[in-house]
Structure formats: C-alpha cells, structure tokens
Scaffold this active site. Sequence first.
Site, PDB file in Angstrom:
ATOM      1  N   SER A 131      29.181 -13.659  58.550  1.00  0.00           N
ATOM      2  CA  SER A 131      27.852 -14.146  58.219  1.00  0.00           C
ATOM      3  C   SER A 131      27.816 -14.714  56.809  1.00  0.00           C
ATOM      4  CB  SER A 131      26.857 -13.007  58.363  1.00  0.00           C
ATOM      5  OG  SER A 131      25.576 -13.470  58.073  1.00  0.00           O
ATOM      6  N   TYR A 149      22.679  -5.411  58.546  1.00  0.00           N
ATOM      7  CA  TYR A 149      23.408  -6.389  59.359  1.00  0.00           C
ATOM      8  C   TYR A 149      24.492  -7.067  58.517  1.00  0.00           C
ATOM      9  CZ  TYR A 149      24.611 -10.907  61.203  1.00  0.00           C
ATOM     10  OH  TYR A 149      25.333 -12.000  61.591  1.00  0.00           O
ATOM     11  N   LYS A 187      28.951  -6.993  58.456  1.00  0.00           N
ATOM     12  CA  LYS A 187      29.880  -8.122  58.399  1.00  0.00           C
ATOM     13  C   LYS A 187      30.818  -7.987  57.196  1.00  0.00           C
ATOM     14  CE  LYS A 187      28.361 -10.257  62.010  1.00  0.00           C
ATOM     15  NZ  LYS A 187      29.208 -10.410  63.202  1.00  0.00           N
TER      16      LYS A 187
HETATM   17  C1  WQD Z   1      15.197 -18.435  59.270  1.00  0.00           C
HETATM   18  C2  WQD Z   1      14.045 -18.628  58.343  1.00  0.00           C
HETATM   19  C3  WQD Z   1      12.675 -16.666  57.989  1.00  0.00           C
HETATM   20  C4  WQD Z   1      11.269 -16.378  62.116  1.00  0.00           C
HETATM   21  C5  WQD Z   1      20.035 -15.754  60.800  1.00  0.00           C
HETATM   22  C6  WQD Z   1      20.637 -14.760  61.731  1.00  0.00           C
HETATM   23  C7  WQD Z   1      21.679 -13.985  61.054  1.00  0.00           C
HETATM   24  C8  WQD Z   1      22.666 -14.860  60.280  1.00  0.00           C
HETATM   25  C9  WQD Z   1      22.020 -15.931  59.500  1.00  0.00           C
HETATM   26  C10 WQD Z   1      24.827 -15.208  61.208  1.00  0.00           C
HETATM   27  C11 WQD Z   1      13.867 -17.434  57.408  1.00  0.00           C
HETATM   28  C12 WQD Z   1      11.901 -17.759  58.700  1.00  0.00           C
HETATM   29  C13 WQD Z   1      11.903 -16.809  60.967  1.00  0.00           C
HETATM   30  C14 WQD Z   1       9.847 -16.468  62.197  1.00  0.00           C
HETATM   31  C15 WQD Z   1       9.821 -17.398  59.965  1.00  0.00           C
HETATM   32  N1  WQD Z   1      23.574 -15.514  61.160  1.00  0.00           N
HETATM   33  N2  WQD Z   1      11.210 -17.297  59.907  1.00  0.00           N
HETATM   34  N3  WQD Z   1       9.198 -16.972  61.107  1.00  0.00           N
HETATM   35  O1  WQD Z   1      17.092 -14.573  58.882  1.00  0.00           O
HETATM   36  O2  WQD Z   1      18.230 -16.636  58.023  1.00  0.00           O
HETATM   37  O3  WQD Z   1      19.306 -15.104  59.769  1.00  0.00           O
HETATM   38  O4  WQD Z   1      21.047 -16.583  60.258  1.00  0.00           O
HETATM   39  O5  WQD Z   1      25.264 -14.283  60.673  1.00  0.00           O
HETATM   40  O6  WQD Z   1      22.311 -13.263  62.018  1.00  0.00           O
HETATM   41  O7  WQD Z   1      19.644 -13.896  62.249  1.00  0.00           O
HETATM   42  O8  WQD Z   1      17.447 -16.633  60.382  1.00  0.00           O
HETATM   43  O9  WQD Z   1      16.121 -17.788  62.103  1.00  0.00           O
HETATM   44  O10 WQD Z   1      15.571 -15.396  61.558  1.00  0.00           O
HETATM   45  O11 WQD Z   1      15.076 -17.174  59.886  1.00  0.00           O
HETATM   46  O12 WQD Z   1       9.177 -17.831  59.014  1.00  0.00           O
HETATM   47  O13 WQD Z   1       9.230 -16.082  63.194  1.00  0.00           O
HETATM   48  O14 WQD Z   1      12.848 -18.711  59.121  1.00  0.00           O
HETATM   49  O15 WQD Z   1      11.904 -16.069  56.989  1.00  0.00           O
HETATM   50  O16 WQD Z   1      13.533 -17.955  56.175  1.00  0.00           O
HETATM   51  P1  WQD Z   1      17.952 -15.713  59.168  1.00  0.00           P
HETATM   52  P2  WQD Z   1      16.045 -16.727  61.084  1.00  0.00           P
END
Ligand code: WQD
Length: 301
Positions: free
Chosen positions: A84, A110, A114
């Site tokens: 990650s 999480y 990793k």
């Molecule tokens: C993206 C952005 C939220 C949902 C993911 C994976 C993780 C890792 C990295 C591999 C953030 C915002 C989200 C919502 C929102 N991958 N958001 N409303 O947290 O960066 O992590 O990528 O390892 O496993 O989960 O991704 O898509 O959850 O969020 O505002 O309902 O969207 O705050 O800034 P994240 P995400």
Amino acid sequence: MRINKITGVNPKFIKIDLKDTLATHSVFNEHKDASGVIHFVAHKAVGEAVDQPLKYYKNNFYSLLNTLEAQSKNGINNFIFSSSSATLYGIPDILLITEKNETQRPFSPYGNTKKVAEEILDDLIRSNKAFSAISLRYFNSIGAHESGEIGEPPNGIPNNLMPYITQTAVGIREKLMIYVNDYPTKDGTPIRDYIHIVDLAKAHVIAVERLLNKDQETALEFFNLGTGIGYSVLDVINAFEAVTNSKLNYEITGRRDGDVPQFYAATDLTKEKLGWTVQKGLDEIVSSSWNWEQNLRNETQ
Ligand code: WQD
C-alpha cells in the site's frame, strides 16, 4: 466466465480460506510446479481497520503467513505482494512519496499490516536465499476493465470513493458524504493518486517477468504504482459529472478516522526499473467505473 471473454483463457480457480493452514498447504502441495505467487489477499478499508484492528491483523497476517510457509515448503520461491501507499507511509511530511519515505508509523492498522508484511518478507529472504519478492505499493486503484466485464462489486455499503459515487449516481445510495473540506489542500478535500486498475494490472505482468527472468537488483524490491498526479475528492466528482453529464448528490461531513490529507506517488523508480508507465487518465478511470456500475445494474435487474 468473464476472464475467458476478455482473454480467451480459463484459469483454474480453487476457493479456499487462506487463514486455513491445512487447506493452504494442501493447495500448494498439489501445485509444486507453480512458478510463483501473486498475493492480493487483504481486508483493505482504512476506516474499518481503525475500528476493528484485530480483524485486520488476523486476516492479513494469517493469510500471508500460511501462503509464505506453504509455498516455501514446496520450493515456490517467487512472490509478488500487494502493498500500500500512504496508508503505509504514515502521515507524510511531504506530498510526493518516494519508495524511501516510510519513516513514520502507518496511520491505520491496515497500513501497518502492509508495513509489517514487507518486514516479514525481508526476514524470510534473509533466511532463504532462494526466495525473491517484489512489493508493489498501490496508490488508489480504481476503475474497471473497459469491456465492463470485470470490476469491483463492493460487499454491502462501499467504503471507497469511486463505488460510492457510482452507486449514488444510479440511486442505490442517497448521497455521497465527503470527508471533509477543511484539509490544507486547494479545495479542502483530501488529495489522492488515482490509478486505473488496468494500468495497475499491467505492472504485475512486468513484475512477474522481472522475477522469473531474475532481473532483480535485490531479492526484495519495492515499487510505487501510482500516476504521480494528485486529485482532490472534488476533482474526481467534477470529472464524474463531466463524463456522465449529470449532477451528483453529495454533502460535506466530518473527518474519517485513518484518512491522510494528501499524497501522490513518485514514479521515477518504477519507470526506470520496471519500464512501466501509466496510460490511462482520470476521465478513463471515471468512465470505466461508470460503465461497470451500469453493467452491474443491468445484470441484477
Ligand atoms: C479516497 C478519498 C476519502 C469515501 C484506499 C484503499 C486502501 C489503499 C489506498 C491500497 C479519501 C474520500 C471516500 C466516501 C469520501 N489501497 N471519501 N467519501 O482511503 O485513500 O484508501 O486506497 O492499499 O486500501 O482503501 O481510498 O477511496 O476510501 O478514499 O469523501 O464515501 O475519498 O476521505 O480522501 P483511501 P478511498
């Protein structure tokens, strides 16, 4: 089968729980001729991991340890690991993240699974000189195959941004909650490096070839898989609205535990050593996600 429709190949599929030691050993005992393993298995929701750390440590470590043990015992010594990005790098002091930046404790359990997994690989490689691994550090992989045949159908309510957007657009969710607009970014919403899943998949093919051809410079290598470009949540929503010619219902709400304000990948090392570059931009990411969501709805109707 969907993979067959795209590739003409029918891969053998065996369903087991990798937390089950006996079942895992049994599969590897029967497939000693395998040339390597690509290990995608993990729980991956940052917020959920903060609430339920033991669920994350148990699932992500048991499955990893059983796999490593069973494959090593059978002389299968090549391993690609789905690692990650900033979840692993902690809350970065700088935005542009190189493979050398992992100085802080990861911000979520999480991310910690990793980080520790990479340390486990390092220890294993020191003890077993025949073993080689490449750890691919994913940034935010989203999108779907352009055919609309393969994508991610989230279990229940999506945790991640893109499926939440597409499910809101088709009316399954009432509105997207944006976690939050007071971050120190250009529009107050968090910035991420969104990479098309097909670009990400292609990097795995290159990494497998690197392992099998013994092209590695060290037995354990780390590569960022990102585009090098950061987009805010509002950038993604704007791109979605432009591609679909629609308005998305959303509301600004409080912060989500485990969220990091902003980061994107340094891609120099990956370009230089793997010879891999990103081919697809945000518009293609968004349109493929939308195509996938619509296909899913047509299938379930
Ligand atoms: C993206 C952005 C939220 C949902 C993911 C994976 C993780 C890792 C990295 C591999 C953030 C915002 C989200 C919502 C929102 N991958 N958001 N409303 O947290 O960066 O992590 O990528 O390892 O496993 O989960 O991704 O898509 O959850 O969020 O505002 O309902 O969207 O705050 O800034 P994240 P995400």
